[in-house]
Write a protein that holds these residues in place. Structure first.
Motif, PDB file in Angstrom:
ATOM      1  N   ILE A 286      48.831  18.952  -5.310  1.00 26.01           N
ATOM      2  CA  ILE A 286      49.298  19.105  -3.936  1.00 26.01           C
ATOM      3  C   ILE A 286      48.773  18.011  -3.008  1.00 26.01           C
ATOM      4  O   ILE A 286      49.526  17.527  -2.142  1.00 26.01           O
ATOM      5  CB  ILE A 286      48.998  20.526  -3.414  1.00 26.01           C
ATOM      6  CG1 ILE A 286      49.871  21.532  -4.187  1.00 26.01           C
ATOM      7  CG2 ILE A 286      49.262  20.635  -1.914  1.00 26.01           C
ATOM      8  CD1 ILE A 286      49.653  22.983  -3.824  1.00 26.01           C
ATOM      9  N   PRO A 287      47.526  17.544  -3.139  1.00 21.09           N
ATOM     10  CA  PRO A 287      47.134  16.391  -2.312  1.00 21.09           C
ATOM     11  C   PRO A 287      48.001  15.161  -2.549  1.00 21.09           C
ATOM     12  O   PRO A 287      48.293  14.411  -1.600  1.00 21.09           O
ATOM     13  CB  PRO A 287      45.676  16.154  -2.725  1.00 21.09           C
ATOM     14  CG  PRO A 287      45.178  17.503  -3.126  1.00 21.09           C
ATOM     15  CD  PRO A 287      46.351  18.131  -3.831  1.00 21.09           C
ATOM     16  N   ALA A 288      48.426  14.936  -3.800  1.00 24.03           N
ATOM     17  CA  ALA A 288      49.339  13.812  -4.068  1.00 24.03           C
ATOM     18  C   ALA A 288      50.707  14.062  -3.433  1.00 24.03           C
ATOM     19  O   ALA A 288      51.316  13.151  -2.866  1.00 24.03           O
ATOM     20  CB  ALA A 288      49.486  13.612  -5.579  1.00 24.03           C
ATOM     21  N   TYR A 289      51.179  15.283  -3.514  1.00 25.16           N
ATOM     22  CA  TYR A 289      52.443  15.665  -2.875  1.00 25.16           C
ATOM     23  C   TYR A 289      52.370  15.402  -1.375  1.00 25.16           C
ATOM     24  O   TYR A 289      53.292  14.843  -0.771  1.00 25.16           O
ATOM     25  CB  TYR A 289      52.698  17.143  -3.166  1.00 25.16           C
ATOM     26  CG  TYR A 289      53.971  17.737  -2.615  1.00 25.16           C
ATOM     27  CD1 TYR A 289      55.199  17.509  -3.226  1.00 25.16           C
ATOM     28  CD2 TYR A 289      53.936  18.569  -1.501  1.00 25.16           C
ATOM     29  CE1 TYR A 289      56.366  18.091  -2.740  1.00 25.16           C
ATOM     30  CE2 TYR A 289      55.098  19.162  -1.011  1.00 25.16           C
ATOM     31  CZ  TYR A 289      56.309  18.918  -1.632  1.00 25.16           C
ATOM     32  OH  TYR A 289      57.459  19.491  -1.145  1.00 25.16           O
ATOM     33  N   MET A 290      51.259  15.753  -0.778  1.00 26.06           N
ATOM     34  CA  MET A 290      51.073  15.519   0.652  1.00 26.06           C
ATOM     35  C   MET A 290      51.001  14.022   0.960  1.00 26.06           C
ATOM     36  O   MET A 290      51.522  13.557   1.976  1.00 26.06           O
ATOM     37  CB  MET A 290      49.811  16.227   1.130  1.00 26.06           C
ATOM     38  CG  MET A 290      49.897  17.753   1.050  1.00 26.06           C
ATOM     39  SD  MET A 290      48.307  18.586   1.351  1.00 26.06           S
ATOM     40  CE  MET A 290      48.042  18.202   3.082  1.00 26.06           C
ATOM     41  N   GLY A 291      50.363  13.267   0.072  1.00 25.35           N
ATOM     42  CA  GLY A 291      50.307  11.818   0.258  1.00 25.35           C
ATOM     43  C   GLY A 291      51.686  11.180   0.213  1.00 25.35           C
ATOM     44  O   GLY A 291      52.002  10.268   0.994  1.00 25.35           O
ATOM     45  N   LEU A 292      52.532  11.673  -0.686  1.00 25.68           N
ATOM     46  CA  LEU A 292      53.910  11.169  -0.760  1.00 25.68           C
ATOM     47  C   LEU A 292      54.674  11.460   0.532  1.00 25.68           C
ATOM     48  O   LEU A 292      55.466  10.638   1.003  1.00 25.68           O
ATOM     49  CB  LEU A 292      54.632  11.812  -1.953  1.00 25.68           C
ATOM     50  CG  LEU A 292      54.173  11.344  -3.339  1.00 25.68           C
ATOM     51  CD1 LEU A 292      54.676  12.294  -4.415  1.00 25.68           C
ATOM     52  CD2 LEU A 292      54.651   9.922  -3.628  1.00 25.68           C
ATOM     53  N   ILE A 293      54.427  12.634   1.115  1.00 23.80           N
ATOM     54  CA  ILE A 293      55.089  12.989   2.379  1.00 23.80           C
ATOM     55  C   ILE A 293      54.555  12.117   3.514  1.00 23.80           C
ATOM     56  O   ILE A 293      55.331  11.651   4.367  1.00 23.80           O
ATOM     57  CB  ILE A 293      54.880  14.486   2.681  1.00 23.80           C
ATOM     58  CG1 ILE A 293      55.553  15.337   1.598  1.00 23.80           C
ATOM     59  CG2 ILE A 293      55.428  14.845   4.062  1.00 23.80           C
ATOM     60  CD1 ILE A 293      55.167  16.800   1.621  1.00 23.80           C
ATOM     61  N   LYS A 294      53.254  11.891   3.529  1.00 24.48           N
ATOM     62  CA  LYS A 294      52.674  11.032   4.563  1.00 24.48           C
ATOM     63  C   LYS A 294      53.248   9.623   4.480  1.00 24.48           C
ATOM     64  O   LYS A 294      53.532   8.978   5.509  1.00 24.48           O
ATOM     65  CB  LYS A 294      51.150  10.996   4.413  1.00 24.48           C
ATOM     66  CG  LYS A 294      50.437  10.111   5.434  1.00 24.48           C
ATOM     67  CD  LYS A 294      50.664  10.596   6.850  1.00 24.48           C
ATOM     68  CE  LYS A 294      49.866   9.755   7.834  1.00 24.48           C
ATOM     69  NZ  LYS A 294      50.177  10.138   9.240  1.00 24.48           N
TER      70      LYS A 294
END
Length: 536
Positions: A286-294
């Motif tokens: 999920i942190p990677a998922y959030m990084g992709l969104i950022k």
């Protein structure tokens, strides 16, 4: 000159935006869009998986109408798309990014259409003029021609498949050690590629190139990012912007696994569901998922700066949305495909440059919206007539500009699970793997072919933990929603060659062509002519 910038992310959840209330994921550029436009809080896709969902966006039609029920199931020859509707208005309809379109090669062959001809290419590319198609997911070295892979090779990213080996893999401790981004254990590592060369900035740059070169004619540009869809890996500096402390608590309850609906139980057995049941997986992915969104949010900032500097911002309708969501472990599930809010509900922001839209700027609408509403909205924005015998959605411009209510009592979404493990587990035939959701803003019913329905009360149970599909107390609610579904199913879905207005004009006209049915004598015929009425 009017333009439309139609931005779509892939697998972006509705609640993973700052403006939607995420506690730690900051998306200031997307939030600015919401502040300048309308954020629709109850927007739903017509199918919670890439291909069918996108075909509904592009045709403005339900899945049962266009027939493309799963990924890479071809959209049949003859289905009208955005490109067909907007070309009549002298608007270029252009793709930069993903469509998940599969061409109906058999249909073209049957009709003698050369797939390399102008009309063949138009059909094969879902009616889009391709500026740059990037569907991603090329683990075998790009089955389809990939401008992006050629671009990477030109920058000396070596190997047989730069998309996978650089943009979607991490570097191991040894120089020749490549760690695949397909494996979730590597989600916390930076992708090997330089950030500015990764998929999201690349697609943004290509979109800006198009807009810079296309100021002489109105356009609808479909800027379609392939992230934050898996592989869940992102380049530095986005790979470590978030950590496990930023992961919001999982939404699941043991009650969901106590005598579950057979279909839900089958989906719990899928590999992608089992892996997301692990807390360590969620804390890494999920942190990677959030990084992709950022990263996407930063690129939205680039786009808006370009539009403003080039003087196009005030003439461009901007749409920001997604093709579906991502469970991320909620409800003991991974991926998407079923009808919980995390999967079927999408972010939708529309920024209308018209002064008439000033009264709604910064508002949040709770109107029930379907993804098929965008196609008629675009036609309406360019001043065209919306052919409602073809386009099954509703233009949202009256709602945005005059605060006119969207007249809809329920939304529909459909899914075909015949390509999934669940079919084998349930021992179902391919033709019996149909699901249909009907949601009225409070109650959500999922009709499951061959089984009892599922039912959720989102007022009393917003987390959708308690399935009321077998509750005697809610039998009347189920009956009412099933009647909605029956009403919808009985609508015209395939009469697309003649409009209601044309039928109305033709009614009774056979009399004036000399077809005199039901008359007794010439006097009756003469009287009908005198009164100017048909004989039917």
């Amino acid at each position: 000159m009017k333009n439309v910038l139609f931005i779509m992310c892939d697998q972006l959840r509705f609640d993973y935006l700052g403006c939607a209330g995420h506690p730690t994921l900051q998306t200031p550029n997307i939030d600015k869009l919401a502040a300048r436009g309308v954020r629709f809080d109850k927007a739903y896709v017509q199918s919670p998986i890439c291909g069918p969902s996108r075909m509904s966006f592009y045709t403005g039609r339900y899945v049962r109408s266009h027939g493309s029920t799963w990924n890479k199931f071809p959209l049949r020859v003859g289905e009208m798309t955005l490109g067909d509707h907007l070309s009549k208005l002298d608007v270029r309809t252009v793709l930069c990014g993903k469509t998940h379109m599969a061409a109906d090669t058999e249909g073209m062959k049957r009709l003698g259409i050369n797939p390399n001809s102008a009309i063949g290419v138009h059909i094969s590319e879902c009616g889009f003029e391709v500026w740059d198609r990037l569907d991603g997911l090329h683990p075998d070295g790009a089955q389809e021609p990939s401008h992006y892979n050629d671009y990477l090779r030109g920058l000396d990213y070596g190997g047989p498949n730069p998309w996978e080996q650089w943009a979607n893999s991490a570097q191991g401790e040894k120089d020749d050690e490549i760690l695949s981004g397909w494996l979730m254990s590597h989600a916390d590592k930076p992708a090997r590629i330089e950030e500015e060369d990764s998929e999201t900035p690349y697609t943004t740059s290509r979109a800006i190139e198009f807009m810079e070169q296309s100021k002489d004619k109105s356009w609808c540009l479909h800027l379609s990012y392939i992230k934050p869809h898996w592989p869940y890996i992102v380049p530095a500096p986005y790979h470590d912007m978030y950590d496990k402390d930023d992961v919001i608590p999982v939404l699941r309850d043991e009650v969901e696994r106590e005598d579950p609906h057979p279909l839900l139980e089958a989906y719990h057995q899928h590999r992608f569901s089992k892996v997301f049941c692990r807390d360590d997986v969620r804390e890494r992915v999920i942190p990677a998922y959030m990084g992709l969104i950022k990263q996407i949010d930063d690129q939205i900032g680039r786009l808006m700066s370009y539009l403003e500097e080039s003087g196009q911002l005030d003439e461009t309708l901007i749409v920001f949305t997604s093709d579906h969501g991502d469970y991320l472990g909620d409800h003991w599930l991974g991926e998407k495909e079923l009808f919980h809010e995390q999967s079927v509900k999408i972010p939708l922001i529309i920024v209308d440059p018209s002064k008439d839209a000033d009264q709604s700027r910064g508002s949040v609408s709770d109107a029930l919206i379907e993804s098929i509403d965008l196609a008629p909205t675009f036609v309406d924005f360019f001043g065209g007539y919306v052919p409602d015998h073809i386009l099954e959605g509703k233009s949202l411009l009256p709602h945005i500009r005059q605060n006119t209510a969207v007249e809809r009592d329920f939304v529909i979404s459909e899914y075909d699970y015949s390509s999934r493990l669940a079919r084998s587990l349930l021992k179902k035939s391919v033709k019996d793997c149909r699901l249909t959701m009907v949601y009225d803003g409070r109650y959500k019913l999922i009709h499951v072919e061959g089984y009892r329905p599922m039912l959720y009360d989102l007022n009393e149970d917003p987390q959708e933990f308690h399935d009321l599909g077998a509750s005697a107390e809610h039998a009347g609610i189920r009956e009412n929603l099933l009647s909605h579904l029956f009403d919808w199913a009985r609508q015209h879905h395939n009469r697309v060659t003649i409009s209601d207005d044309e039928i109305d004009k033709r009614a009774g006209m056979e009399f004036f062509r000399g077809i005199q049915i039901g008359f007794w004598d010439q006097e009756e015929v003469n009287q009908a002519h005198k009164e100017g009425r048909g004989g039917n």
